[in-house]
Design a protein around this motif. Structure first.
Motif, PDB file in Angstrom:
ATOM      1  N   LEU A   1       3.837   2.248  -0.958  1.00 45.40           N
ATOM      2  CA  LEU A   1       4.465   2.261   0.357  1.00 45.40           C
ATOM      3  C   LEU A   1       4.000   1.080   1.204  1.00 45.40           C
ATOM      4  CD1 LEU A   1       6.191   3.683   2.514  1.00 45.40           C
ATOM      5  CD2 LEU A   1       4.202   5.107   3.053  1.00 45.40           C
ATOM      6  N   THR A   2       2.713   0.799   1.179  1.00 43.24           N
ATOM      7  CA  THR A   2       2.187  -0.341   1.933  1.00 43.24           C
ATOM      8  C   THR A   2       2.803  -1.646   1.455  1.00 43.24           C
ATOM      9  OG1 THR A   2       0.100   0.833   2.262  1.00 43.24           O
ATOM     10  CG2 THR A   2       0.078  -1.548   2.583  1.00 43.24           C
ATOM     11  N   TYR A   3       2.975  -1.771   0.144  1.00 42.71           N
ATOM     12  CA  TYR A   3       3.561  -3.001  -0.389  1.00 42.71           C
ATOM     13  C   TYR A   3       4.999  -3.180   0.099  1.00 42.71           C
ATOM     14  CZ  TYR A   3       5.174  -6.467  -3.760  1.00 42.71           C
ATOM     15  OH  TYR A   3       5.710  -7.589  -4.338  1.00 42.71           O
ATOM     16  N   CYS A   4       5.777  -2.093   0.131  1.00 44.24           N
ATOM     17  CA  CYS A   4       7.162  -2.183   0.614  1.00 44.24           C
ATOM     18  C   CYS A   4       7.203  -2.593   2.086  1.00 44.24           C
ATOM     19  CB  CYS A   4       7.873  -0.841   0.413  1.00 44.24           C
ATOM     20  SG  CYS A   4       8.178  -0.404  -1.308  1.00 44.24           S
ATOM     21  N   VAL A   5       6.327  -1.989   2.905  1.00 47.43           N
ATOM     22  CA  VAL A   5       6.299  -2.323   4.330  1.00 47.43           C
ATOM     23  C   VAL A   5       5.906  -3.782   4.528  1.00 47.43           C
ATOM     24  CG1 VAL A   5       5.164  -1.802   6.516  1.00 47.43           C
ATOM     25  CG2 VAL A   5       5.860   0.063   5.015  1.00 47.43           C
ATOM     26  N   ILE A   6       4.925  -4.250   3.763  1.00 44.51           N
ATOM     27  CA  ILE A   6       4.490  -5.642   3.880  1.00 44.51           C
ATOM     28  C   ILE A   6       5.619  -6.591   3.489  1.00 44.51           C
ATOM     29  CG2 ILE A   6       2.892  -7.356   2.954  1.00 44.51           C
ATOM     30  CD1 ILE A   6       1.671  -5.436   4.976  1.00 44.51           C
ATOM     31  N   GLN A   7       6.408  -6.211   2.482  1.00 47.12           N
ATOM     32  CA  GLN A   7       7.526  -7.057   2.075  1.00 47.12           C
ATOM     33  C   GLN A   7       8.564  -7.186   3.180  1.00 47.12           C
ATOM     34  OE1 GLN A   7       7.926  -8.915  -0.752  1.00 47.12           O
ATOM     35  NE2 GLN A   7       5.798  -8.369  -1.115  1.00 47.12           N
ATOM     36  N   PHE A   8       8.806  -6.097   3.899  1.00 48.42           N
ATOM     37  CA  PHE A   8       9.745  -6.154   5.023  1.00 48.42           C
ATOM     38  C   PHE A   8       9.226  -7.092   6.111  1.00 48.42           C
ATOM     39  CE2 PHE A   8      12.123  -2.341   3.625  1.00 48.42           C
ATOM     40  CZ  PHE A   8      13.396  -2.772   3.948  1.00 48.42           C
ATOM     41  N   ILE A   9       7.953  -6.972   6.455  1.00 48.73           N
ATOM     42  CA  ILE A   9       7.396  -7.815   7.513  1.00 48.73           C
ATOM     43  C   ILE A   9       7.348  -9.274   7.066  1.00 48.73           C
ATOM     44  CG2 ILE A   9       5.344  -8.215   8.930  1.00 48.73           C
ATOM     45  CD1 ILE A   9       4.774  -5.244   8.768  1.00 48.73           C
ATOM     46  N   ASP A  10       7.129  -9.492   5.775  1.00 48.89           N
ATOM     47  CA  ASP A  10       7.139 -10.853   5.265  1.00 48.89           C
ATOM     48  C   ASP A  10       8.524 -11.480   5.404  1.00 48.89           C
ATOM     49  OD1 ASP A  10       6.232 -13.161   4.062  1.00 48.89           O
ATOM     50  OD2 ASP A  10       6.630 -12.437   2.041  1.00 48.89           O
ATOM     51  N   LYS A  11       9.571 -10.647   5.245  1.00 48.86           N
ATOM     52  CA  LYS A  11      10.930 -11.144   5.424  1.00 48.86           C
ATOM     53  C   LYS A  11      11.254 -11.415   6.891  1.00 48.86           C
ATOM     54  CE  LYS A  11      12.651 -11.151   1.231  1.00 48.86           C
ATOM     55  NZ  LYS A  11      13.283 -12.344   0.619  1.00 48.86           N
ATOM     56  N   ASP A  12      10.830 -10.525   7.771  1.00 53.97           N
ATOM     57  CA  ASP A  12      11.139 -10.647   9.198  1.00 53.97           C
ATOM     58  C   ASP A  12       9.925 -10.165   9.991  1.00 53.97           C
ATOM     59  OD1 ASP A  12      12.225 -10.859  11.671  1.00 53.97           O
ATOM     60  OD2 ASP A  12      13.883  -9.472  11.345  1.00 53.97           O
ATOM     61  N   GLN A  13       9.184 -11.084  10.614  1.00 51.55           N
ATOM     62  CA  GLN A  13       7.966 -10.730  11.343  1.00 51.55           C
ATOM     63  C   GLN A  13       8.257  -9.959  12.632  1.00 51.55           C
ATOM     64  OE1 GLN A  13       5.569 -14.212  11.970  1.00 51.55           O
ATOM     65  NE2 GLN A  13       5.043 -14.410   9.792  1.00 51.55           N
ATOM     66  N   LYS A  14       9.493  -9.964  13.070  1.00 52.15           N
ATOM     67  CA  LYS A  14       9.838  -9.205  14.267  1.00 52.15           C
ATOM     68  C   LYS A  14       9.766  -7.699  14.046  1.00 52.15           C
ATOM     69  CE  LYS A  14      12.903 -12.788  16.100  1.00 52.15           C
ATOM     70  NZ  LYS A  14      14.294 -13.116  16.538  1.00 52.15           N
ATOM     71  N   LEU A  15       9.710  -7.289  12.792  1.00 49.15           N
ATOM     72  CA  LEU A  15       9.636  -5.862  12.486  1.00 49.15           C
ATOM     73  C   LEU A  15       8.219  -5.322  12.617  1.00 49.15           C
ATOM     74  CD1 LEU A  15      11.882  -5.835   9.283  1.00 49.15           C
ATOM     75  CD2 LEU A  15      12.552  -5.165  11.591  1.00 49.15           C
ATOM     76  N   ALA A  16       7.214  -6.185  12.798  1.00 44.73           N
ATOM     77  CA  ALA A  16       5.814  -5.739  12.787  1.00 44.73           C
ATOM     78  C   ALA A  16       5.526  -4.769  13.918  1.00 44.73           C
ATOM     79  CB  ALA A  16       4.885  -6.947  12.866  1.00 44.73           C
ATOM     80  N   SER A  17       6.025  -5.042  15.120  1.00 42.43           N
ATOM     81  CA  SER A  17       5.725  -4.169  16.259  1.00 42.43           C
ATOM     82  C   SER A  17       6.313  -2.781  16.057  1.00 42.43           C
ATOM     83  CB  SER A  17       6.274  -4.788  17.550  1.00 42.43           C
ATOM     84  OG  SER A  17       7.676  -5.000  17.446  1.00 42.43           O
ATOM     85  N   ASN A  18       7.536  -2.700  15.509  1.00 42.19           N
ATOM     86  CA  ASN A  18       8.147  -1.389  15.261  1.00 42.19           C
ATOM     87  C   ASN A  18       7.405  -0.630  14.166  1.00 42.19           C
ATOM     88  OD1 ASN A  18      10.212  -1.747  17.175  1.00 42.19           O
ATOM     89  ND2 ASN A  18      11.471  -2.867  15.702  1.00 42.19           N
ATOM     90  N   VAL A  19       6.917  -1.356  13.167  1.00 41.01           N
ATOM     91  CA  VAL A  19       6.164  -0.696  12.096  1.00 41.01           C
ATOM     92  C   VAL A  19       4.863  -0.123  12.640  1.00 41.01           C
ATOM     93  CG1 VAL A  19       4.937  -1.084   9.937  1.00 41.01           C
ATOM     94  CG2 VAL A  19       7.211  -2.056  10.251  1.00 41.01           C
ATOM     95  N   ILE A  20       4.151  -0.873  13.489  1.00 43.04           N
ATOM     96  CA  ILE A  20       2.882  -0.387  14.047  1.00 43.04           C
ATOM     97  C   ILE A  20       3.125   0.802  14.965  1.00 43.04           C
ATOM     98  CG2 ILE A  20       0.940  -1.022  15.518  1.00 43.04           C
ATOM     99  CD1 ILE A  20       1.136  -3.838  14.381  1.00 43.04           C
ATOM    100  N   LYS A  21       4.216   0.776  15.711  1.00 38.55           N
ATOM    101  CA  LYS A  21       4.551   1.936  16.548  1.00 38.55           C
ATOM    102  C   LYS A  21       4.786   3.174  15.689  1.00 38.55           C
ATOM    103  CE  LYS A  21       6.635  -0.626  20.402  1.00 38.55           C
ATOM    104  NZ  LYS A  21       7.899  -0.919  21.123  1.00 38.55           N
TER     105      LYS A  21
END
Length: 736
Positions: A533-553
Motif C-alpha cells: 500500500l505504501t508503495y502504491c501511494v508513493i507512486q501516486f505522489i511521484d507522479k503528481d506531488q500536489k497529491l501529497a497534502s491530501n494523502v497526509i490528511k
C-alpha cells in the motif's frame, strides 16, 4: 483457278467461305491418327497453344489379372471410341448451318450444352499439381472406375496394390495420395466411405491429398451417420464443429455436432465421430486450410508431423478439461503427464495460438482452476490471513501449479494475438480469475498475480474493467467484510500499473487513490499489505506531488489512537511521503501534522516515541522543518520538555536531548523564546490551578455551615463573598 476461288464474300464472324470449305474437305487435311476434323483449326491458328492428351504409356497391368481388362474399363474405352469415330466420320454440320445468338453458336454445340446439363461435373485437384481437372461422376458406376479415371487424368500416379486400398502412388518419390472429397456441408471425407449414390449426390470437389495429411480422416460408420443426420431438419441454421473434447471410452453415448445422441453397443463413438472436422469451403484446394482433423490426444508431439502438432495440441487441451478424481491415481498421472507435455510444447514456441487453440486453452483453464473455496473458519477479529497465522496450502497444488504454469506461458507467448484473445479472455473470465485471489494458498495467489499482470499488459481493452473490478474488491473489503487474502497481491500489481500512468493523471486514477487506497489504512489487518500500500501511494505522489497534502490528511483521518503497532507503520509511511513532498504542499498540512507528531514524541509507548524522534535524522524532513521552524518549534518543544521531566524510558530521554540540541543549533533564540513562553504558560497554569483550589475550598466550607447562623440577605461586592445569604421566610415543620 476459277472465279469462285478468288471471289470475296462477306458474312458474320465465324462463317466460313468457299476457301474454308475446300480446305476442310481436302484429303490433305488428314492427320495421322484419324482426326481429320482438327486440321483446319490447327493450320489457321498455328500460334495457339493446345493441350497434349496423355498417351498410352500408363501402366494398367496392376489393374488386370492374367491380361484381362475389367468390365468398367471396357465400358469407358467403348465410349471413348464412339466419340472418336463420330469425329472421324465428320459429323460436323455444313459451314452454312444456321447460327443462333451472338456470339455465334452452332446448333450442334447447343445440343452438346443441353446434354451437359444432365452431367455431374466436379473439379479434381491434386496436392502439388498446378492445374485442375474435371470429371463427370455420371459416367462411372462405382469407386473402382472413378479411381481408374483419376489415374488417367494425372499420369504421374499409379494405383497401389488394388483398388480397394483407395491409394495412389507417385512412382518417382513414392509418396502416397488418398482421394478425398468435399461434401455439400463443406466437410472433408475419404472417397469410398459412403455408398456410391450418396457420394455422387453430395460430392462438390475431389482432392488427391497426401496420406500423411489425411491421418484421422476416414471412418465409414462416422461419415455415414453424419451424412444421414445431415439430411434431418436442424434446430439452428448454423452447423457447429463436432466437439473434439476427449470422452471416456466406457461411456454409452456420444453427441454429434448437430445435437443428436447416438448409442451403439455400449461403446462410445465419440472417438470416431470427432475425426470429421469442418474445413474452409471458400478456397479449394488450399494448403493453408488443409484438413483440420482431430489427432488422438494420447500421442506424443514427437510422433506426429509438424502440421498435425497444432491439432494434437487442441486435442490434448480438450482431454485435460475432464475433472479427475484424485483417488484414481491412473487418470491423475495421465492428466499430469499430458499437462507437462503441453507446457513443454508451449514453451518451445512451436504452438501456433489460433482462435481454436485460444478457445480450448480458456476452456481447459476454466474447468481446472475456477472453483468455489470452502468457508473460512478463522477468528472474526482478523481480516483474512494475519502475520502470526500459518498459511494454508491447497492439497491439489501439485496439479494446479502445472495448469497455472501453462496459463502463464500461454498469456506471455509472443504468438498470442490480443485482438483474438479478448474474445475468450473476456470480462467473465477476468472476474472469475479475480475471485481466485481469495485463496488461502499463498503460492496460488503469487501465480495469479503474475498472470493478471500479463493479461493487463497484453489486453489493453480490458484495463479499465480490471481497475474497476479491483476497486470493487477493495470497497467490499474496507467497508463490509474486512476479509480477503489477496489484497497484498492486488496492490503489488497496481504498484507497477500506477508507475505506467500517463501525465497528467486522469480523474479516474485520483478517485482510486482517494476512495480505495487511502481507506485501506483503516482495517485492523493493514499490516499484511501495508508495504504494498505504501508503495502504491508513493507512486501516486511521484507522479503528481500536489497529491501529497491530501494523502497526509487521509493518514491523519485514519491515524490509530490505541494500536501502537499500526501507529509505527503510519510513522514509517509518513516519513517516506514527507521525503517527496514539496514545500508548498508541506505548508498546507504542517500544523495538524506536527500536532500529531508531538503526541507521538511524548507517547508512553517507547517504540512510538523512538520512531517519532528518529524522523529528525532524515535530511529532507529536517530541511522542511528548518524553513518552517517559526511554526513547527512552538508545537514540538512542549512535548520535548514533558519528556525531559517525566518520561520513564531512558532511550527516549536521550533522543529527546538530541532533538533539543538540533533545535538549538538551528535557531537558539527561537528555542529560548519558546522555553520562556512555555515557562510563562506554566506559571499561568499554576496560578489558575491555585485559584481553582481556593474556590473549591471556600465552596466546601460554605456548604458545611448550619442554617441558623445565616444572617440577613445582604449584597456586598467583597472579593471573598461568592454566596449571597438569604433569610428564610418560613420554617418547615416536617423533619426531612
Amino acid at each position: 483457278m476459277g472465279l469462285e476461288d478468288t471471289e470475296l464474300t462477306l458474312g458474320p464472324p465465324g462463317g466460313g467461305g468457299r476457301g474454308d470449305r475446300a480446305a476442310s474437305m481436302s484429303p490433305a487435311a488428314a492427320v495421322p491418327g484419324g482426326f481429320s476434323c482438327m486440321k483446319s483449326s490447327l493450320s489457321t491458328n498455328i500460334n495457339k497453344r493446345g493441350f497434349v492428351e496423355p498417351g498410352n504409356d500408363v501402366d494398367f497391368d496392376l489393374l488386370r489379372s492374367n491380361g484381362e481388362a475389367t468390365a468398367g474399363e471396357t465400358r469407358v474405352d467403348d465410349k471413348l471410341e464412339a466419340d472418336a469415330t463420330s469425329c472421324m466420320v465428320g459429323e460436323a454440320p455444313a459451314a452454312k448451318a444456321q447460327m443462333i445468338g451472338w456470339p455465334p453458336v452452332r446448333s450442334f454445340r447447343k445440343k452438346v450444352l443441353a446434354a451437359a446439363e444432365s452431367c455431374k461435373y466436379v473439379k479434381v485437384a491434386a496436392d502439388g499439381a498446378p492445374y485442375l481437372r474435371k470429371v463427370d461422376l455420371e459416367m462411372y458406376n462405382g469407386y473402382k472406375e472413378l479411381l481408374i479415371a483419376l489415374q488417367e487424368m494425372f499420369t504421374c500416379f499409379n494405383i497401389r496394390g488394388n483398388c480397394d486400398e483407395r491409394k495412389l502412388v507417385k512412382p518417382v518419390k513414392g509418396i502416397e495420395y488418398v482421394p478425398t472429397y468435399e461434401d455439400k456441408d463443406g466437410d472433408l471425407m475419404l472417397v469410398g466411405d459412403v455408398p456410391w449414390k450418396m457420394f455422387t449426390e453430395s460430392c462438390k470437389r475431389i482432392r488427391l491429398m497426401k496420406s500423411s495429411e489425411a491421418v484421422g480422416l476416414g471412418s465409414s460408420i462416422a461419415t455415414m451417420l453424419k451424412q444421414i443426420l445431415s439430411k434431418l431438419p436442424r434446430k439452428s441454421p448454423k452447423s457447429d464443429l463436432l466437439d473434439g473434447a476427449g470422452s471416456d471410452s466406457g461411456s454409452n453415448s456420444s453427441k454429434l455436432g448437430n445435437g443428436f445422441q447416438c448409442t451403439i453397443g455400449g461403446s462410445s463413438l465419440s472417438s470416431k465421430l470427432n475425426v470429421v472436422k469442418r474445413v474452409s469451403s471458400a478456397v479449394f484446394p488450399a494448403s493453408i486450410t488443409a484438413g483440420a482433423e482431430v489427432v488422438e490426444p494420447h500421442l506424443s508431439f514427437k510422433d506426429v508431423s509438424n502440421p498435425q502438432k497444432q491439432n494434437l495440441f487442441i486435442s490434448k487441451l480438450n482431454l485435460c478439461c475432464e475433472v479427475v478424481d484424485y483417488n484414481d491415481s491412473v487418470k491423475q498421472d495421465l492428466k499430469r503427464d499430458t499437462l507437462i507435455e503441453l507446457v513443454d510444447f508451449v514453451s518451445s514456441g512451436s504452438a501456433k495460438l489460433t482462435e481454436s487453440a485460444i478457445s480450448a486453452m480458456c476452456k481447459m483453464c476454466a474447468a481446472n482452476l475456477f472453483r468455489v473455496f470452502p468457508p473460512k473458519y478463522r477468528s472474526s477479529s482478523t481480516g483474512g490471513e494475519t502475520e502470526d497465522e500459518e498459511p494454508v496450502f491447497d492439497p491439489a497444488w501439485s496439479h494446479l501449479q502445472i495448469v497455472y504454469d501453462l496459463l502463464l506461458r500461454f498469456v506471455s507467448s509472443t504468438s498470442l494475438d490480443a485482438k483474438m484473445a479478448k474474445k475468450y479472455i473476456d470480462h467473465s473470465f477476468i472476474l472469475r480469475l479475480l475471485d481466485l485471489f481469495d485463496s488461502d494458498d499463498p503460492r496460488e495467489r503469487d501465480c495469479l498475480k503474475t498472470i493478471l499482470h500479463r493479461i493487463y499488459g497484453k489486453c489493453m481493452v480490458h484495463r479499465p474493467f480490471i481497475r474497476k473490478a479491483v476497486s470493487n474488491i477493495i470497497y467490499r473489503f474496507v467497508f463490509e467484510t474486512e476479509r480477503h487474502n489477496g489484497i497484498a497481491e492486488l496492490l503489488e500489481i497496481f504498484g507497477s500499473v500506477i508507475s505506467g500512468f500517463a501525465m497528467p493523471l486522469k480523474e479516474e486514477h485520483k478517485i482510486f487513490l482517494w476512495r480505495a487506497l487511502i481507506p485501506l489504512h483503516k482495517p485492523k489487518s493493514v499490516g499484511i499489505y501495508h508495504q504494498q500500500l505504501t508503495y502504491c501511494v508513493i507512486q501516486f505522489i511521484d507522479k503528481d506531488q500536489k497529491l501529497a497534502s491530501n494523502v497526509i490528511k487521509g493518514l491523519l483521518k485514519y491515524w490509530p489512537v490505541t494500536n501502537s503497532q499500526k501507529e509505527l507503520m503510519f510513522l514509517g509511511e509518513l516519513e517516506e511521503i514527507l521525503e517527496m513532498t514539496s514545500m508548498v504542499e508541506f505548508q498546507k498540512i504542517m500544523v495538524p501534522l506536527f500536532r500529531r507528531i508531538a503526541f507521538c514524541l511524548s507517547s508512553s509507548h517507547y517504540q512510538v516515541a523512538e520512531r517519532a524522534h528518529l524522523m529528525w535524522n532524515n535530511e529532507s524532513i529536517l530541511n522542511l522543518i528548518t524553513q518552517n521552524r517559526q511554526v513547527i518549534l512552538p508545537l514540538v518543544i512542549p512535548a520535548l520538555e514533558r519528556n525531559t521531566q517525566n518520561h520513564w524510558n531512558q532511550a527516549v530521554l536521550n533522543l529527546t536531548l538530541n532533538v533539543k540540541k538540533v533545535f538549538c543549533e538551528m535557531d537558539e533564540e527561537l528555542v529560548l523564546a519558546c522555553q520562556c513562553k512555555l515557562e510563562g504558560e506554566g506559571v499561568r497554569l499554576k496560578d489558575a490551578a491555585e485559584k481553582r483550589r481556593l474556590a473549591w475550598e471556600l465552596l466546601e466550607t460554605t456548604a458545611g455551615l448550619p442554617p441558623a447562623t445565616t444572617t440577613a440577605a445582604t449584597t456586598t461586592a467583597g472579593a471573598g463573598n461568592f454566596l449571597v445569604p438569604v433569610k428564610p421566610t418560613a420554617t418547615c415543620s416536617v423533619a426531612c
